[in-house]
Design a protein around this motif. Structure first.
Motif, PDB file in Angstrom:
ATOM      1  N   MET A 293       0.846  -1.200   0.000  1.00 20.83           N
ATOM      2  CA  MET A 293       0.000   0.000   0.000  1.00 20.83           C
ATOM      3  C   MET A 293       0.882   1.251   0.000  1.00 20.83           C
ATOM      4  O   MET A 293       1.919   1.282   0.636  1.00 20.83           O
ATOM      5  N   SER A 294       0.433   2.276  -0.713  1.00 18.20           N
ATOM      6  CA  SER A 294       1.173   3.531  -0.765  1.00 18.20           C
ATOM      7  C   SER A 294       1.135   4.248   0.584  1.00 18.20           C
ATOM      8  O   SER A 294       0.143   4.212   1.309  1.00 18.20           O
ATOM      9  N   LEU A 295       2.245   4.924   0.897  1.00 22.43           N
ATOM     10  CA  LEU A 295       2.274   5.774   2.087  1.00 22.43           C
ATOM     11  C   LEU A 295       1.142   6.784   2.060  1.00 22.43           C
ATOM     12  O   LEU A 295       0.563   7.127   3.093  1.00 22.43           O
ATOM     13  N   TRP A 296       0.838   7.264   0.880  1.00 25.32           N
ATOM     14  CA  TRP A 296      -0.146   8.341   0.777  1.00 25.32           C
ATOM     15  C   TRP A 296      -1.567   7.833   0.877  1.00 25.32           C
ATOM     16  O   TRP A 296      -2.481   8.579   1.226  1.00 25.32           O
ATOM     17  N   LEU A 297      -1.803   6.547   0.605  1.00 27.51           N
ATOM     18  CA  LEU A 297      -3.107   5.977   0.930  1.00 27.51           C
ATOM     19  C   LEU A 297      -3.273   5.883   2.439  1.00 27.51           C
ATOM     20  O   LEU A 297      -4.347   6.144   2.973  1.00 27.51           O
ATOM     21  N   ASP A 298      -2.189   5.526   3.136  1.00 27.21           N
ATOM     22  CA  ASP A 298      -2.242   5.507   4.602  1.00 27.21           C
ATOM     23  C   ASP A 298      -2.526   6.895   5.169  1.00 27.21           C
ATOM     24  O   ASP A 298      -3.130   7.023   6.235  1.00 27.21           O
ATOM     25  N   LEU A 299      -2.080   7.929   4.471  1.00 23.42           N
ATOM     26  CA  LEU A 299      -2.202   9.298   4.983  1.00 23.42           C
ATOM     27  C   LEU A 299      -3.442  10.025   4.462  1.00 23.42           C
ATOM     28  O   LEU A 299      -3.622  11.204   4.773  1.00 23.42           O
ATOM     29  N   LEU A 300      -4.287   9.346   3.688  1.00 19.01           N
ATOM     30  CA  LEU A 300      -5.513   9.987   3.231  1.00 19.01           C
ATOM     31  C   LEU A 300      -6.355  10.397   4.437  1.00 19.01           C
ATOM     32  O   LEU A 300      -6.622   9.586   5.319  1.00 19.01           O
ATOM     33  N   GLY A 301      -6.760  11.652   4.471  1.00 21.60           N
ATOM     34  CA  GLY A 301      -7.515  12.177   5.604  1.00 21.60           C
ATOM     35  C   GLY A 301      -6.649  12.881   6.626  1.00 21.60           C
ATOM     36  O   GLY A 301      -7.171  13.486   7.560  1.00 21.60           O
ATOM     37  N   VAL A 302      -5.331  12.809   6.468  1.00 21.70           N
ATOM     38  CA  VAL A 302      -4.405  13.522   7.354  1.00 21.70           C
ATOM     39  C   VAL A 302      -4.059  14.866   6.712  1.00 21.70           C
ATOM     40  O   VAL A 302      -3.759  14.940   5.515  1.00 21.70           O
ATOM     41  N   GLU A 303      -4.113  15.928   7.489  1.00 21.23           N
ATOM     42  CA  GLU A 303      -3.787  17.264   6.982  1.00 21.23           C
ATOM     43  C   GLU A 303      -2.275  17.483   7.029  1.00 21.23           C
ATOM     44  O   GLU A 303      -1.637  17.283   8.063  1.00 21.23           O
ATOM     45  N   ILE A 304      -1.711  17.888   5.903  1.00 18.39           N
ATOM     46  CA  ILE A 304      -0.292  18.218   5.819  1.00 18.39           C
ATOM     47  C   ILE A 304      -0.180  19.729   5.620  1.00 18.39           C
ATOM     48  O   ILE A 304      -0.789  20.285   4.710  1.00 18.39           O
ATOM     49  N   ARG A 305       0.574  20.386   6.494  1.00 16.05           N
ATOM     50  CA  ARG A 305       0.723  21.826   6.356  1.00 16.05           C
ATOM     51  C   ARG A 305       2.074  22.246   6.942  1.00 16.05           C
ATOM     52  O   ARG A 305       2.832  21.418   7.428  1.00 16.05           O
ATOM     53  N   TYR A 306       2.329  23.549   6.891  1.00 13.97           N
ATOM     54  CA  TYR A 306       3.579  24.095   7.426  1.00 13.97           C
ATOM     55  C   TYR A 306       3.268  25.092   8.540  1.00 13.97           C
ATOM     56  O   TYR A 306       2.289  25.840   8.459  1.00 13.97           O
ATOM     57  N   VAL A 307       4.104  25.065   9.570  1.00 16.83           N
ATOM     58  CA  VAL A 307       3.958  25.952  10.722  1.00 16.83           C
ATOM     59  C   VAL A 307       5.270  26.695  10.903  1.00 16.83           C
ATOM     60  O   VAL A 307       6.347  26.091  10.846  1.00 16.83           O
ATOM     61  N   ASP A 308       5.195  28.008  11.091  1.00 16.56           N
ATOM     62  CA  ASP A 308       6.397  28.824  11.282  1.00 16.56           C
ATOM     63  C   ASP A 308       6.761  28.888  12.761  1.00 16.56           C
ATOM     64  O   ASP A 308       5.901  29.102  13.623  1.00 16.56           O
ATOM     65  N   THR A 309       8.039  28.721  13.057  1.00 22.89           N
ATOM     66  CA  THR A 309       8.553  28.848  14.417  1.00 22.89           C
ATOM     67  C   THR A 309       9.599  29.957  14.455  1.00 22.89           C
ATOM     68  O   THR A 309      10.283  30.203  13.448  1.00 22.89           O
ATOM     69  N   PRO A 310       9.760  30.637  15.587  1.00 25.89           N
ATOM     70  CA  PRO A 310      10.670  31.796  15.632  1.00 25.89           C
ATOM     71  C   PRO A 310      12.129  31.459  15.352  1.00 25.89           C
ATOM     72  O   PRO A 310      12.805  32.191  14.623  1.00 25.89           O
ATOM     73  N   SER A 311      12.626  30.366  15.909  1.00 27.60           N
ATOM     74  CA  SER A 311      14.057  30.069  15.828  1.00 27.60           C
ATOM     75  C   SER A 311      14.413  29.012  14.801  1.00 27.60           C
ATOM     76  O   SER A 311      15.562  28.949  14.352  1.00 27.60           O
ATOM     77  N   TYR A 312      13.442  28.177  14.408  1.00 26.63           N
ATOM     78  CA  TYR A 312      13.753  27.007  13.593  1.00 26.63           C
ATOM     79  C   TYR A 312      13.084  27.029  12.230  1.00 26.63           C
ATOM     80  O   TYR A 312      13.187  26.065  11.472  1.00 26.63           O
ATOM     81  N   GLY A 313      12.417  28.122  11.914  1.00 24.26           N
ATOM     82  CA  GLY A 313      11.860  28.289  10.586  1.00 24.26           C
ATOM     83  C   GLY A 313      10.606  27.476  10.348  1.00 24.26           C
ATOM     84  O   GLY A 313       9.861  27.130  11.278  1.00 24.26           O
ATOM     85  N   ARG A 314      10.378  27.148   9.080  1.00 21.83           N
ATOM     86  CA  ARG A 314       9.158  26.477   8.653  1.00 21.83           C
ATOM     87  C   ARG A 314       9.251  24.982   8.942  1.00 21.83           C
ATOM     88  O   ARG A 314      10.211  24.311   8.549  1.00 21.83           O
ATOM     89  N   ILE A 315       8.237  24.455   9.617  1.00 25.28           N
ATOM     90  CA  ILE A 315       8.205  23.061  10.036  1.00 25.28           C
ATOM     91  C   ILE A 315       7.012  22.370   9.371  1.00 25.28           C
ATOM     92  O   ILE A 315       5.882  22.858   9.446  1.00 25.28           O
ATOM     93  N   ARG A 316       7.274  21.231   8.718  1.00 20.79           N
ATOM     94  CA  ARG A 316       6.184  20.465   8.108  1.00 20.79           C
ATOM     95  C   ARG A 316       5.503  19.607   9.161  1.00 20.79           C
ATOM     96  O   ARG A 316       6.166  18.909   9.941  1.00 20.79           O
ATOM     97  N   VAL A 317       4.182  19.662   9.162  1.00 16.79           N
ATOM     98  CA  VAL A 317       3.362  18.999  10.182  1.00 16.79           C
ATOM     99  C   VAL A 317       2.295  18.151   9.495  1.00 16.79           C
ATOM    100  O   VAL A 317       1.725  18.556   8.485  1.00 16.79           O
TER     101      VAL A 317
END
Length: 286
Positions: A1-25
């Motif tokens: 099974m594809s990783l992305w089928l396992d992740l269907l329904g999971v939100e992928i986005r980016y969050v900015d942090t002051p010291s460590y920059g953009r973090i993928r979540v």
């Protein structure tokens, strides 16, 4: 099974942090549910938890992320230590508006989670150290495994990582009976992350943490959270004897040994058992 089928329904986005920059979540579950923060190993990425986020999201707010210097988070030239990454975790929780969370970390993720729990007990609910680094290596085999990992990491994240070197690195993570789980997609995904120009520059900085392991041993006696050592019988480096030696030092510790065959990635190799244990442990929090 594809990783992305396992992740269907999971939100992928980016969050900015002051010291460590953009973090993928990656996130699944209700915003008002108790949060579990899942953390990957050295050289890893949030897809390590593709088989756990959605199944556990019916009861928990499940969040995985890429550490700074890894995958699709910011790649920074800096000194990488588990203490530094614990501060990244703090900034990420602040950015997400989370005050208290459960922590589940595999390998480096457990190492970082342990430092976070010791430093910020008021922000830590329950702690799962999943085949974690940061505890003393007590066997000759464990020391030999560490040297082997350092060599594999050097080859996989050096100047010219190849499909073969990355597959060789992933084989180290997974029990031989589960090597069928090492799909072409999984190898190519990690190879893509390693070949990114920023990755070629930063990965050696990240991998230096391996050589400094004993400089940053976890202060186990200072961890006040209910702590589960989730281990396997075939974990490299930190074998089961390491976990048994560490257990008495934890004020509120317990040990669970996986029944299914697995090595360093039990959450991926035996997700049904892992998810059942996680649901029971984190669900018992008062």
């Amino acid at each position: 099974m594809s990783l992305w089928l396992d992740l269907l329904g999971v939100e992928i986005r980016y969050v900015d942090t002051p010291s460590y920059g953009r973090i993928r979540v990656a996130e699944a579950g209700r915003k008002d549910a108790p949060a579990i923060i899942f953390q990957h190993g050295i050289g890893g990425h949030l897809e390590a938890y593709c088989k756990n986020l959605l199944p556990l999201s019916d009861q928990f707010r499940c969040i995985a992320f890429d550490y700074v210097g890894h995958a699709l988070s910011a790649r920074k030239s800096m000194e990488y230590t588990p203490v530094t990454l614990a501060e990244q975790l703090r900034e990420l929780l602040d950015a997400l508006g989370l005050e208290r969370v459960h922590l589940s970390g595999e390998s480096l993720g457990g190492w970082v989670s342990g430092f976070f729990a010791a430093r910020y007990p008021h922000r830590t609910m329950r702690l799962m150290l999943n085949t974690a680094a940061g505890i003393p290596i007590v066997s000759d085999k464990g020391l030999a495994d560490m040297q082997d990992l350092m060599e594999r990491s050097r080859k996989a994240a050096g100047s010219a990582p190849t499909y073969e070197s990355v597959r060789h690195r992933i084989e180290w993570l997974i029990h031989p009976c589960h090597h069928d789980l090492i799909s072409d997609e999984l190898v190519r995904l990690r190879l893509h992350y390693y070949r990114m120009p920023e990755g070629l520059e930063v990965s050696p900085m990240v991998n230096r943490m391996l050589a400094r392991h004993d400089e940053f041993l976890l202060p186990l006696e200072q961890i006040q959270a209910d702590t589960l050592l989730l281990w396997t019988r075939d974990n490299p480096i930190h074998d089961l004897d390491c976990a048994k030696a560490a257990l008495p030092r934890l004020p509120r510790g317990r040990l669970y040994v996986m029944e299914a065959d697995s090595a360093h990635w039990p959450q991926y190799e035996a997700p049904e058992e892992f998810n059942t244990v996680a649901r029971s442990f984190f669900g018992a929090a008062s």
